[in-house]
Design an enzyme around this catalytic site. Sequence first.
Site, PDB file in Angstrom:
ATOM      1  CB  CYS A 146       5.399  11.554 -10.227  1.00 20.97           C
ATOM      2  SG  CYS A 146       5.186  11.099  -8.500  1.00 20.97           S
ATOM      3  CG  ASN A 160       4.549   6.891  -7.102  1.00 21.20           C
ATOM      4  OD1 ASN A 160       5.591   7.155  -7.712  1.00 21.20           O
ATOM      5  ND2 ASN A 160       3.527   7.729  -7.026  1.00 21.20           N
ATOM      6  CG  HIS A 166       4.555   8.021 -12.576  1.00 24.23           C
ATOM      7  ND1 HIS A 166       5.658   7.627 -11.839  1.00 24.23           N
ATOM      8  CD2 HIS A 166       3.677   8.554 -11.672  1.00 24.23           C
ATOM      9  CE1 HIS A 166       5.458   7.911 -10.572  1.00 24.23           C
ATOM     10  NE2 HIS A 166       4.263   8.469 -10.436  1.00 24.23           N
TER      11      HIS A 166
HETATM   12  O1  UT7 Z   1       2.454   9.947  -8.831  1.00 24.81           O
HETATM   13  C1  UT7 Z   1       1.288  10.667  -8.652  1.00 24.81           C
HETATM   14  C2  UT7 Z   1       1.031  10.585  -7.232  1.00 24.81           C
HETATM   15  N1  UT7 Z   1      -0.076   9.931  -6.712  1.00 24.81           N
HETATM   16  C3  UT7 Z   1      -1.034   9.225  -7.296  1.00 24.81           C
HETATM   17  O2  UT7 Z   1      -1.097   9.005  -8.457  1.00 24.81           O
HETATM   18  C4  UT7 Z   1      -2.075   8.708  -6.381  1.00 24.81           C
HETATM   19  C5  UT7 Z   1      -3.429   8.927  -6.936  1.00 24.81           C
HETATM   20  N2  UT7 Z   1      -4.469   8.451  -6.056  1.00 24.81           N
HETATM   21  C6  UT7 Z   1      -4.654   7.142  -5.813  1.00 24.81           C
HETATM   22  O3  UT7 Z   1      -3.930   6.295  -6.293  1.00 24.81           O
HETATM   23  C7  UT7 Z   1      -5.838   6.748  -4.968  1.00 24.81           C
HETATM   24  O4  UT7 Z   1      -6.657   7.861  -4.763  1.00 24.81           O
HETATM   25  C8  UT7 Z   1      -5.447   6.146  -3.585  1.00 24.81           C
HETATM   26  C9  UT7 Z   1      -4.810   4.801  -3.809  1.00 24.81           C
HETATM   27  C10 UT7 Z   1      -4.467   7.087  -2.892  1.00 24.81           C
HETATM   28  C11 UT7 Z   1      -6.680   5.981  -2.735  1.00 24.81           C
HETATM   29  O5  UT7 Z   1      -7.640   5.180  -3.404  1.00 24.81           O
HETATM   30  P1  UT7 Z   1      -9.172   5.661  -3.467  1.00 24.81           P
HETATM   31  O6  UT7 Z   1      -9.907   4.592  -4.138  1.00 24.81           O
HETATM   32  O7  UT7 Z   1      -9.165   7.026  -4.096  1.00 24.81           O
HETATM   33  O8  UT7 Z   1      -9.554   5.694  -1.948  1.00 24.81           O
HETATM   34  P2  UT7 Z   1     -10.054   6.928  -1.068  1.00 24.81           P
HETATM   35  O9  UT7 Z   1      -8.965   7.933  -0.887  1.00 24.81           O
HETATM   36  O10 UT7 Z   1     -11.324   7.413  -1.658  1.00 24.81           O
HETATM   37  O11 UT7 Z   1     -10.313   6.225   0.306  1.00 24.81           O
HETATM   38  C12 UT7 Z   1     -11.297   5.220   0.463  1.00 24.81           C
HETATM   39  C13 UT7 Z   1     -11.316   4.748   1.895  1.00 24.81           C
HETATM   40  C14 UT7 Z   1     -11.351   5.887   2.908  1.00 24.81           C
HETATM   41  O12 UT7 Z   1     -12.216   5.494   3.933  1.00 24.81           O
HETATM   42  P3  UT7 Z   1     -13.726   6.064   4.019  1.00 24.81           P
HETATM   43  O13 UT7 Z   1     -13.572   7.539   4.093  1.00 24.81           O
HETATM   44  O14 UT7 Z   1     -14.370   5.593   2.735  1.00 24.81           O
HETATM   45  O15 UT7 Z   1     -14.249   5.409   5.230  1.00 24.81           O
HETATM   46  C15 UT7 Z   1      -9.952   5.943   3.433  1.00 24.81           C
HETATM   47  O16 UT7 Z   1      -9.876   6.407   4.751  1.00 24.81           O
HETATM   48  O17 UT7 Z   1     -10.129   4.020   2.185  1.00 24.81           O
HETATM   49  C16 UT7 Z   1      -9.521   4.515   3.367  1.00 24.81           C
HETATM   50  N3  UT7 Z   1      -8.082   4.334   3.262  1.00 24.81           N
HETATM   51  C17 UT7 Z   1      -7.470   3.182   3.590  1.00 24.81           C
HETATM   52  N4  UT7 Z   1      -7.943   2.014   4.062  1.00 24.81           N
HETATM   53  C18 UT7 Z   1      -7.059   1.029   4.270  1.00 24.81           C
HETATM   54  C19 UT7 Z   1      -7.144   5.215   2.809  1.00 24.81           C
HETATM   55  N5  UT7 Z   1      -5.935   4.651   2.847  1.00 24.81           N
HETATM   56  C20 UT7 Z   1      -6.109   3.389   3.309  1.00 24.81           C
HETATM   57  C21 UT7 Z   1      -5.226   2.318   3.561  1.00 24.81           C
HETATM   58  N6  UT7 Z   1      -5.738   1.169   4.041  1.00 24.81           N
HETATM   59  N7  UT7 Z   1      -3.902   2.390   3.317  1.00 24.81           N
END
Ligand code: UT7
Length: 325
Positions: free
Chosen positions: A115, A282, A252
Amino acid sequence: MTVKRSVVRGVGGYLPQRVVTNQEISGLVETSDKWIVQRTGIRERHVAAKGETTSDLGIAAARAALKNANLEADAVDLIVLATSTPDQTFPATAVTIQAELGITRGAAFDVQAVCSGFVYAIATADKYLRDGDFRCALVIGAETFSRILDWTDRSTCVLFGDGAGAVVLEAIEQPGTREDRGVLTTKLRSDGRYRSKLYVDGGPSSTQTVGHLRMEGREVFRYAISMVTDVIDAAFSATGYGPNDIDWFVPHQANKRIIDGSAHKLGIAPQKVVTTVDRHANTSAASIPLALAEAVEDGRIRPGHLVLIEAMGGGFTWASALIRW
Ligand code: UT7
């Protein structure tokens, strides 16, 4: 005393025709428009058509940038393409773009910093232009992340999209004052200790497969804002500029929460932030030049404006650049 600088002559973007909404993805994996919008700000993304390659997207963006610069392709003697989704393992996708544009001189190569790739590519081209090795560079970010996504993994497949953006940089003597146009500074960083937080689980020398994107999203999120602000502070220190001097902040586009959090921490006013993540998702190395193209096209970024770009991603890599348009 005059100083040679890499001045932006033009910018262009290209997005594949097909738009995939959150609603459509919620038919593939257990997710919802509400979750995706709340956690990321993403509403839809573009996805390349069958047979449409990274070079196809890059060529379209390059042509748009050349048109915007009012230059013919034969003016270009350097192509630096940032991509993590090349057409082939080799040759570099940049040489395919070079050939399709009918350019037979100079050099073309790919840069791989995921990225952060576009900022790395700007920094690379800038050095060659200022050294006098080349005069006119196409710096492109082009990606087809849809090809390396695991479309059964809801934690990653909702986050990415395809697209390409390009800028034309030309080495031009500037007066050597604070009003100089061009790339004013670039700051690049990486720390390979974090390489397993965001990676592709395949490759020519390890599995002989292309592999799929894997990410510990929460971990990436944890580091993103501090890494981004670190390289921006470094760019401010190097130039003497600060948040109030910036006309446009073009980060980004990974997650609206990261963009807003970074702007807030740096003290950059929300109305100066260019955001496309809602419509593009992204697009990795393509996200910054796509956002630049949009903001130039709609008249926000104008000659003389001070533009701050930054990115953070796989590696981890992170980087910033300050450019006077
Ligand atoms: O370019 C650089 C590359 N990447 C990034 O910058 C990404 C950086 N990270 C993020 O943007 C965020 O961490 C995410 C958007 C990927 C995730 O958001 P979060 O607030 O950190 O959520 P989480 O990973 O803590 O997940 C929360 C919950 C989980 O369930 P439990 O364990 O709390 O029951 C996940 O299983 O959300 C669940 N979950 C989803 N639910 C519905 C994960 N993906 C999804 C989904 N739909 N697509």
